[in-house]
Design an enzyme around this catalytic site. Structure first.
Site, PDB file in Angstrom:
ATOM      1  N   ALA A 243     177.771 -12.661 -46.437  1.00 57.05           N
ATOM      2  CA  ALA A 243     176.753 -12.949 -45.421  1.00 57.05           C
ATOM      3  C   ALA A 243     177.265 -13.982 -44.426  1.00 57.05           C
ATOM      4  CB  ALA A 243     175.485 -13.460 -46.082  1.00 57.05           C
TER       5      ALA A 243
ATOM      6  N   ALA B  27     181.977   0.584 -58.582  1.00 59.52           N
ATOM      7  CA  ALA B  27     182.474   0.438 -57.211  1.00 59.52           C
ATOM      8  C   ALA B  27     182.901   1.787 -56.652  1.00 59.52           C
ATOM      9  CB  ALA B  27     183.640  -0.542 -57.181  1.00 59.52           C
TER      10      ALA B  27
ATOM     11  N   TYR C 257     169.991 -12.845 -53.444  1.00 55.94           N
ATOM     12  CA  TYR C 257     171.068 -13.793 -53.726  1.00 55.94           C
ATOM     13  C   TYR C 257     170.599 -15.238 -53.504  1.00 55.94           C
ATOM     14  CZ  TYR C 257     173.800  -9.552 -53.625  1.00 55.94           C
ATOM     15  OH  TYR C 257     174.275  -8.289 -53.898  1.00 55.94           O
TER      16      TYR C 257
ATOM     17  N   GLU D 172     169.837  -4.845 -68.094  1.00 56.57           N
ATOM     18  CA  GLU D 172     170.823  -4.031 -67.379  1.00 56.57           C
ATOM     19  C   GLU D 172     171.955  -3.656 -68.316  1.00 56.57           C
ATOM     20  OE1 GLU D 172     172.305  -4.946 -63.262  1.00 56.57           O
ATOM     21  OE2 GLU D 172     174.219  -5.166 -64.344  1.00 56.57           O
TER      22      GLU D 172
ATOM     23  N   ASP E 119     179.622  -2.249 -54.002  1.00 55.89           N
ATOM     24  CA  ASP E 119     180.933  -2.865 -53.802  1.00 55.89           C
ATOM     25  C   ASP E 119     181.911  -1.838 -53.244  1.00 55.89           C
ATOM     26  OD1 ASP E 119     180.095  -5.310 -54.869  1.00 55.89           O
ATOM     27  OD2 ASP E 119     180.525  -4.656 -56.917  1.00 55.89           O
TER      28      ASP E 119
ATOM     29  N   ASP F  43     171.379 -13.639 -44.623  1.00 55.14           N
ATOM     30  CA  ASP F  43     171.181 -13.012 -45.924  1.00 55.14           C
ATOM     31  C   ASP F  43     169.692 -12.800 -46.191  1.00 55.14           C
ATOM     32  OD1 ASP F  43     172.315 -11.924 -48.259  1.00 55.14           O
ATOM     33  OD2 ASP F  43     171.940 -13.787 -49.368  1.00 55.14           O
TER      34      ASP F  43
ATOM     35  N   ALA G 250     174.291   3.160 -43.874  1.00 54.75           N
ATOM     36  CA  ALA G 250     175.114   2.028 -43.450  1.00 54.75           C
ATOM     37  C   ALA G 250     174.786   0.740 -44.183  1.00 54.75           C
ATOM     38  CB  ALA G 250     174.948   1.809 -41.946  1.00 54.75           C
TER      39      ALA G 250
ATOM     40  N   GLN H  78     171.057 -11.913 -58.192  1.00 55.97           N
ATOM     41  CA  GLN H  78     172.345 -12.123 -58.834  1.00 55.97           C
ATOM     42  C   GLN H  78     172.173 -13.257 -59.847  1.00 55.97           C
ATOM     43  OE1 GLN H  78     175.364 -14.211 -56.631  1.00 55.97           O
ATOM     44  NE2 GLN H  78     176.949 -12.766 -57.251  1.00 55.97           N
TER      45      GLN H  78
ATOM     46  N   TYR I  62     176.187   1.330 -61.388  1.00 57.20           N
ATOM     47  CA  TYR I  62     176.923   2.374 -60.664  1.00 57.20           C
ATOM     48  C   TYR I  62     178.197   1.708 -60.173  1.00 57.20           C
ATOM     49  CZ  TYR I  62     176.727   6.540 -57.537  1.00 57.20           C
ATOM     50  OH  TYR I  62     176.914   7.739 -56.896  1.00 57.20           O
TER      51      TYR I  62
END
Length: 299
Positions: free
Chosen positions: A161, A57, A154, A23, A115, A167, A132, A185, A55
Site C-alpha cells: 500500500a 499463489a 490489514y 483457516e 499473491d 489501504d 484488476a 492479517q 488458494y
C-alpha cells in the site's frame, strides 16, 4: 491482619460467548492430507461459524482447494468458505470457478487479490481479461451469485500500500462492492487492532472485522511470514531457543495466544479467526481457555 481475597486466574469463569472460525490450506501429500483431516475432525466439535480453505499463489492450488472444499460440504457439517483470487485467470475462468462452488453448495467466498506467482518478481499484474483488484472481484462475485463474501484487512497496513489511508480506502472499496465482513492479517499488538477499528469506523465501514490469530508454530516461520507485522521484543525473548524444542514451544505458544485473545476479549472482541496451519492443538487450547467447549461429534 486482613488476608487479601484470592484472585481467580485470568481464564476463570469465562462464559464461552465467543464465535470462532478456522483457516486451513489444501494438502500437498497423503501425509499432509491425513494431518488436515485430523485437525478438522478435532476442531469441528467447537462448532466454528465457518472454515476457510486457502488458494495458493497464482492459483497454484486451485484443484486441491476445490477438492478440500467439496469434501467439507459432503462429509462434514461445517460451513466452508473458499478462497478465490484474481491472479492468473480471466473473469470467465473465475466465474466458472464461482459457479462450480455455488453448484457444490458453497455459499461463502473469501475474495482476495492474491499473491503474485513466484516468477513475477513480486509484482501483481492483472490478467488482461481478469479482475484488476479484490474490490472488482467482490463486485463480480456479487453479481454472479448471492455469496457471503469476506475480504482481507490489514491493521498494520498492506506491505504494497502507498499509505495507511490508501489501504483503508481500498478496504472501503471492497466493502462498498458487497463484502459482508473482513478478516485481518495476523498481528501481535492489541493496540494496533483497536486503533485500526477506530479508523475503520471513522471511514464509515461498519461490517465485522474479525481478528486473525496466528499462534506461533516456530518463531522462524512467524518471522518469515510477517512482512508487515511488528513482532514485539518480549515475544522474541519468550521463544528464544525453542525452535528445536517442539513440546515447550507449543506450551509457550498456546499461553501467549490465549493471553493475547483474552486481552482482545476484554476489549469487546467476541469473534476470532484462527490461522491453524492445519494443526488443531493450539487453536483448540485457546478456545478452551476462552470458555468455548466442544459439543457433539465431528461426524
Amino acid at each position: 491482619m486482613n488476608t487479601p481475597a484470592p484472585q481467580e486466574p485470568a481464564f476463570a469463569a469465562l462464559p464461552g460467548d465467543i464465535g470462532v472460525s478456522f483457516e486451513f490450506f489444501p494438502p500437498r501429500s497423503e501425509k499432509m492430507e491425513t494431518q488436515l483431516w485430523n485437525a478438522i475432525k478435532e476442531l469441528a466439535p467447537l462448532n466454528p461459524r465457518f472454515v476457510s480453505v486457502t488458494y495458493g499463489a497464482g492459483g497454484s492450488t486451485r484443484e486441491r482447494t476445490h477438492a478440500t472444499v467439496s469434501r467439507l460440504v459432503t462429509e462434514t457439517p461445517l460451513t466452508p468458505a473458499a478462497h478465490l483470487t484474481c491472479v492468473g485467470a480471466s473473469k470467465g475462468e473465475i466465474d466458472e470457478i464461482a459457479d462450480a462452488y455455488w453448484d457444490a453448495g458453497v455459499r461463502h467466498i473469501v475474495a482476495l487479490r492474491g499473491d503474485p506467482p513466484p516468477d513475477s518478481g513480486g509484482q501483481f499484474t492483472p490478467h488482461p481479461e481478469g479482475y484488476a483488484s479484490a474490490a472488482d472481484l467482490v463486485d463480480g462475485l456479487r453479481k454472479r451469485h448471492e455469496f457471503e463474501i469476506s475480504v482481507a484487512a490489514y491493521p498494520e497496513v498492506h506491505p504494497e500500500a502507498d499509505s495507511a489511508q490508501a489501504d483503508l480506502d481500498n478496504l472501503k472499496r471492497k466493502i462498498d462492492a458487497g463484502a459482508s465482513q473482513a478478516i485481518t492479517q495476523f498481528f501481535y499488538s492489541t493496540d494496533a487492532y483497536f486503533r485500526f477499528l477506530d479508523k475503520v469506523l471513522a471511514a464509515g465501514i461498519d461490517v465485522p472485522i474479525l481478528p486473525g490469530i496466528m499462534p506461533v508454530t516456530t518463531f522462524a516461520a512467524i518471522r518469515r511470514m510477517s512482512a508487515n507485522t511488528a513482532i514485539p521484543g518480549w515475544m522474541e525473548s519468550l521463544f528464544d531457543g525453542l525452535d528445536e524444542r517442539p513440546g515447550p514451544r507449543a506450551l509457550v505458544a498456546a499461553t501467549v495466544a490465549a493471553d493475547f485473545c483474552r486481552r482482545l476479549y476484554d476489549g469487546g472482541v467476541r469473534d476470532f479467526h484462527f490461522y491453524t496451519l492445519n494443526r488443531a492443538d493450539q487453536a483448540f487450547a485457546v478456545c478452551q481457555l476462552l470458555g468455548l467447549r466442544a459439543t457433539g461429534d465431528s461426524q
